[in-house]
Design an enzyme around this catalytic site. Structure first.
Site, PDB file in Angstrom:
ATOM      1  CG  HIS A   9      12.467  14.667   6.111  1.00 51.26           C
ATOM      2  ND1 HIS A   9      11.414  14.226   6.872  1.00 51.26           N
ATOM      3  CD2 HIS A   9      12.271  15.990   5.941  1.00 51.26           C
ATOM      4  CE1 HIS A   9      10.637  15.240   7.172  1.00 51.26           C
ATOM      5  NE2 HIS A   9      11.126  16.325   6.619  1.00 51.26           N
TER       6      HIS A   9
ATOM      7  CG  HIS B 122      -1.591   1.294   1.525  1.00 50.68           C
ATOM      8  ND1 HIS B 122      -2.623   1.801   0.771  1.00 50.68           N
ATOM      9  CD2 HIS B 122      -1.366   2.205   2.497  1.00 50.68           C
ATOM     10  CE1 HIS B 122      -3.009   2.964   1.263  1.00 50.68           C
ATOM     11  NE2 HIS B 122      -2.253   3.242   2.324  1.00 50.68           N
TER      12      HIS B 122
ATOM     13  NE  ARG C  32       3.864   2.981  10.969  1.00 55.36           N
ATOM     14  CZ  ARG C  32       4.818   3.516  10.182  1.00 55.36           C
ATOM     15  NH1 ARG C  32       5.868   4.113  10.709  1.00 55.36           N
ATOM     16  NH2 ARG C  32       4.709   3.477   8.881  1.00 55.36           N
TER      17      ARG C  32
ATOM     18  CB  SER D   1      10.404   6.508 -13.955  1.00 54.54           C
ATOM     19  OG  SER D   1       9.302   7.353 -14.137  1.00 54.54           O
ATOM     20  CB  SER D   2      11.616   9.855 -10.016  1.00 55.35           C
ATOM     21  OG  SER D   2      10.549   9.102  -9.596  1.00 55.35           O
TER      22      SER D   2
ATOM     23  CG  ASP E 154       6.056  18.584 -26.170  1.00 60.18           C
ATOM     24  OD1 ASP E 154       6.345  18.079 -25.070  1.00 60.18           O
ATOM     25  OD2 ASP E 154       5.297  18.036 -26.995  1.00 60.18           O
TER      26      ASP E 154
ATOM     27  CD  GLU F 135       9.565  10.295  -2.253  1.00 63.71           C
ATOM     28  OE1 GLU F 135      10.513  10.659  -2.977  1.00 63.71           O
ATOM     29  OE2 GLU F 135       8.465   9.940  -2.688  1.00 63.71           O
TER      30      GLU F 135
ATOM     31  CE  LYS G 196       5.321  26.962  -0.174  1.00 61.52           C
ATOM     32  NZ  LYS G 196       5.568  28.106  -0.913  1.00 61.52           N
TER      33      LYS G 196
ATOM     34  CG  HIS H 283      12.555  14.251  11.914  1.00 60.22           C
ATOM     35  ND1 HIS H 283      12.438  15.494  11.350  1.00 60.22           N
ATOM     36  CD2 HIS H 283      11.999  13.404  11.022  1.00 60.22           C
ATOM     37  CE1 HIS H 283      11.840  15.395  10.186  1.00 60.22           C
ATOM     38  NE2 HIS H 283      11.560  14.143   9.965  1.00 60.22           N
ATOM     39  CG  HIS H 284      11.916  10.040   9.451  1.00 63.97           C
ATOM     40  ND1 HIS H 284      10.596   9.928   9.094  1.00 63.97           N
ATOM     41  CD2 HIS H 284      12.373  11.134   8.815  1.00 63.97           C
ATOM     42  CE1 HIS H 284      10.275  10.911   8.278  1.00 63.97           C
ATOM     43  NE2 HIS H 284      11.330  11.662   8.096  1.00 63.97           N
TER      44      HIS H 284
ATOM     45  CD1 TRP I   2       6.840   2.943   4.173  1.00 68.24           C
ATOM     46  CD2 TRP I   2       7.917   3.842   2.440  1.00 68.24           C
ATOM     47  NE1 TRP I   2       7.148   4.244   4.489  1.00 68.24           N
ATOM     48  CE2 TRP I   2       7.821   4.810   3.447  1.00 68.24           C
ATOM     49  CE3 TRP I   2       8.564   4.178   1.250  1.00 68.24           C
ATOM     50  CZ2 TRP I   2       8.340   6.098   3.308  1.00 68.24           C
ATOM     51  CZ3 TRP I   2       9.081   5.468   1.109  1.00 68.24           C
ATOM     52  CH2 TRP I   2       8.963   6.408   2.133  1.00 68.24           C
TER      53      TRP I   2
ATOM     54  CB  THR J  77       5.432  24.991   6.770  1.00 70.60           C
ATOM     55  OG1 THR J  77       6.603  24.228   6.493  1.00 70.60           O
ATOM     56  CG2 THR J  77       4.233  24.263   6.211  1.00 70.60           C
TER      57      THR J  77
ATOM     58  CB  SER K  94       0.370  28.774  -4.800  1.00 72.55           C
ATOM     59  OG  SER K  94       0.884  28.316  -3.594  1.00 72.55           O
TER      60      SER K  94
ATOM     61  CE1 TYR L 192       8.497  19.517   4.177  1.00 70.58           C
ATOM     62  CE2 TYR L 192      10.382  18.112   4.586  1.00 70.58           C
ATOM     63  CZ  TYR L 192       9.359  18.904   5.059  1.00 70.58           C
ATOM     64  OH  TYR L 192       9.179  19.054   6.387  1.00 70.58           O
TER      65      TYR L 192
END
Lengths: 181, 538
Positions: free
Chosen positions: B260, B84, B457, B176-177, B113, B262, B338, B309-310, B149, B335, B275, B264
């Site tokens: 991390h 998932h 979890r 790809s990315s 293009d 990722e 924003k 921090h993870h 994951w 943040t 925006s 963002y």
């Protein structure tokens, strides 16, 4: 659409950045992590620098050394410290022994991996001689005692009164091979 | 409407007569180098993955609806949580934003293009292959990856036959990315309308430019980390194997050095979409455009120095904990800038509440809730309690579902009339919005309480004290899943509504609204004057 030179040179630069960050991840981060661990004692790395036996060890201070042993779930071994703990004076040399037994009917190569807690004590705990420095070969069913020789540095911070030395005993055969068993 | 703009349209129509349209049949899609076709394919692919990943979420929530094991084995439950996450992160959210970028960035900056159209085709067509490989692991001996994951060793090394397939599919997603990101950077840097300076670019283009740089900086690091897993498993290296002198904790550091930024990567384009939408429906210019750019850049920079921090609970020196705690909290400042700017944009605006605006408003409000729970998690001593509980699950779902996914939905509704040439059904759109918003909160809000009460979890069963909130969350999840079928209905009937005008929305600004609706197959073959187009809307 015109394939212009600006595009090509920018693509080249960006590909170099991507390749660079791959190289950073594979070739630079692991050695940097090692250096970081050695400097800070992070991950329980012990001091690798030569230690000297003090002429006047600090007999007024007593530190409790605890031994914890774990056997990795894939290693068919028995492994334990001969004493659970000992009380030491900083600056004096001490000996301890650990005993391991190969429970399988095959010859095995084992490796003990040490870790020291708390991390602030790690750099003040020096092993002069340790069975963890090299891999240990065991014949089938062999049992033997293995030596450890260590010094606690008198510079150990005041608030540390207990140091835990932990060993995990691994079978060095690849994980995949173990998993198939 | 100003005559300059109408003339511009006429020229476009003329140009279209001379030019060939799309190829016929499947070849149009297989060999496409057209940014609009590729954008469409990305969006459809993403929606498909959203439903596959969503079906897995339904399995998870069904199992968790009441205590005890009822539907699936714990091993399969773990495969579902792992798959998932991989599918939603790499298959649904990221390709959706790349799809929006493909469609809208050339239109927004006045380019004909993308800069590298053939690479664009590659970067899309790698994705179905990557996810074909990943999904095929469901049918392999030993099943899909089930170690989470994050692929932490040594657990992930116990994955069965699926292990090398997991690694290669992650490699393909990364390739790809990276190609997509390079394409976007080259397009934005080299192909803007002649009078569009960098700071004049629309916010969506800006946030994507920053995101693209993040992608090429960190996706290769993930590729490196999983390559090291592969060599540890098959080629006798010991990067992460303690027996050979490696350290499994090092994987966590390398993974989160990717992981991390990722997060963002998945939220900055969402900031961009919102925006664009809020000024349109508040009928005011975006408040503090330049400060938005600087805030997004700050967030991108800070994202590189907060990864640990993870992993507060794996142990680190006190100074390390303090550094990562304060650096993480620092992200709340840009943040906050924003959020403030979006609210200030709405302040005294003449607001109307069409579906894209509703999704954007919900984004601002609900993403902020996710941000606040993130601040709670950033507190290192408190994190020891929250770590690996449902509080974390509530936090990242709040920033990803009513955050990223709502922004994608908002963008889809906002630009759909430009893509199809017809207005979607507003009543059905609003129904989709309200049912999604109610059910998403019903699903994820109780998870905060479950986590604070200590429910771990990634566990298929739980103590009976947690059962009430879990039942509520499961009802919410089924409701949210079904609500998304309304969106499919909106897409399927998108061409049946009344004809859309070129500008579509009364308050819209920017080059993408100067081309006809639907946007012709080829646009901006001669570079437009961005300034003139914008003045036409004043």
């Amino acid at each position: 659409m015109p394939e212009n030179k600006e595009n090509k040179s920018l693509v080249r630069q960006l590909l170099i950045v991507a390749a660079g960050s791959f190289a950073f991840g594979v070739f630079l981060l692991p050695p940097m992590y090692d250096v970081f661990c050695e400097i800070t004692g992070f991950g329980g790395r012990t001091n690798a620098e030569a230690a000297t036996v003090e002429e006047n060890p600090d007999l007024s201070r007593e530190i409790r050394i605890e031994f914890v042993t774990t056997v990795n779930s894939y290693a068919q071994f028995e492994f334990a410290a001969d004493t659970d703990s000992m009380t030491v004076n900083p600056g004096k040399m001490y000996y301890a022994t650990f005993t391991a037994k190969n429970l399988s009917a095959e010859d095995k190569v084992a490796q003990a991996v040490p870790s020291v807690a708390p991390t602030t004590a790690a750099e003040h705990f020096t092993k002069i001689e340790c069975f963890c420095f090299t891999s240990q070969e065991f014949l089938a069913d062999e049992e033997r005692a293995m030596p450890l020789q260590f010094i606690v540095d008198p510079d150990l911070p005041d608030y540390v009164d207990t140091i835990t030395l932990q060993y995990t005993f691994f079978d060095t055969a690849p994980v995949a091979a173990n998993f198939e068993n | 409407m100003n005559t300059d703009v109408s003339n511009a349209h006429d020229e476009h129509h003329d140009a279209d007569h001379d030019d060939h349209g799309p190829d016929k049949g499947i070849g149009r899609w297989l060999f496409s180098t057209n940014h609009k076709d590729i954008g469409t394919m990305y969006l459809i692919f993403s929606l498909t993955m959203f439903f596959i990943g969503g079906a897995m979420a339904m399995v998870i929530r069904s199992e968790l609806a009441i205590p005890g094991l009822q539907f699936v084995h714990p091993e399969f439950f773990n495969q579902m949580t792992t798959m998932h996450a991989l599918i939603m992160v790499f298959g649904a959210v990221m390709p959706a934003f790349v799809g929006l970028a493909n469609w809208m960035i050339p239109l927004m900056i006045g380019a004909p293009d993308m800069a590298l159209p053939r690479m664009n085709n590659w970067s899309f067509w790698i994705l179905p292959v990557a996810f074909g490989i990943l999904l095929s692991t469901l049918f392999m001996p030993g099943g899909s990856p089930a170690g989470g994951w994050t692929m932490y060793p040594p657990l992930v090394l116990q994955t069965g036959d699926a292990f090398p397939f997991l690694i290669f599919s992650v490699h393909l997603m990364g390739i790809s990315s990276i190609m997509g990101a390079i394409n976007i950077i080259v397009t934005v840097i080299n192909m803007r309308a002649p009078d569009m300076s960098l700071l004049k670019m629309p916010m969506f283009v800006w946030t994507w430019l920053i995101t693209a740089y993040l992608l090429i900086a960190v996706m290769p690091v993930l590729a490196g980390a999983v390559t090291m897993l592969l060599t540890d498993q098959f080629f006798g290296t010991s990067f992460f194997l303690a027996a050979g002198g490696g350290d499994p904790v090092m994987f966590q550091h390398i993974f989160w050095f990717f992981g991390h930024p990722e997060v963002y990567i998945m939220i900055l384009p969402a900031f961009g979409v919102v925006s664009e939408i809020i000024p349109t429906f508040a009928r005011k210019k975006l408040f503090g455009h330049d400060s938005m750019v600087y805030a997004a850049s700050c967030i991108a920079f800070l994202s590189f120095i907060v990864w640990a921090h993870h992993m507060f609970t794996v142990g680190m020196p006190l100074t390390g904990q303090l550094f990562f705690m304060f650096a993480t909290m620092l992200i709340a400042v840009p943040t906050g800038v924003k959020i403030f700017n979006w609210v200030a944009t709405m302040w005294r605006g003449s607001m109307t509440f069409e579906t894209p605006m509703l999704f954007s408003l919900a984004f601002v409000f609900l993403f902020t809730i996710g941000g606040f729970s993130g601040l709670m998690l950033a507190v290192a001593p408190a994190d020891v309690q929250y770590h690996d509980t449902y509080f974390v699950v509530a936090h990242f779902h709040y920033v990803l579902v009513p955050g990223s996914v709502f922004a994608i939905m908002a963008g889809a509704y906002y630009w759909l009339p430009k893509w199809t040439g017809h207005m979607y059904n507003e009543t059905v759109g609003k129904l989709h919005f309200w049912s999604s918003t109610i059910f998403v909160n019903l699903t994820f809000f109780p998870m905060h309480f479950l986590g604070l009460a200590g429910m771990p979890r990634r566990i298929p069963d739980y103590s009976t004290q947690f059962s009430d909130f879990n039942t509520i969350a499961s009802i919410g999840a089924i409701g949210f899943g079904l609500s998304q079928l309304i969106f499919v209905w909106v897409i399927l009937t998108a061409k049946q509504g009344p004809k859309a005008t070129d500008r579509v929305w009364e308050g819209s600004h920017g080059l993408e609204w100067t081309v006809p609706s639907p946007a012709p197959y080829h646009t901006f073959e001669t570079p437009p004057q961005a300034r003139i187009a914008n003045e036409a809307f004043e």
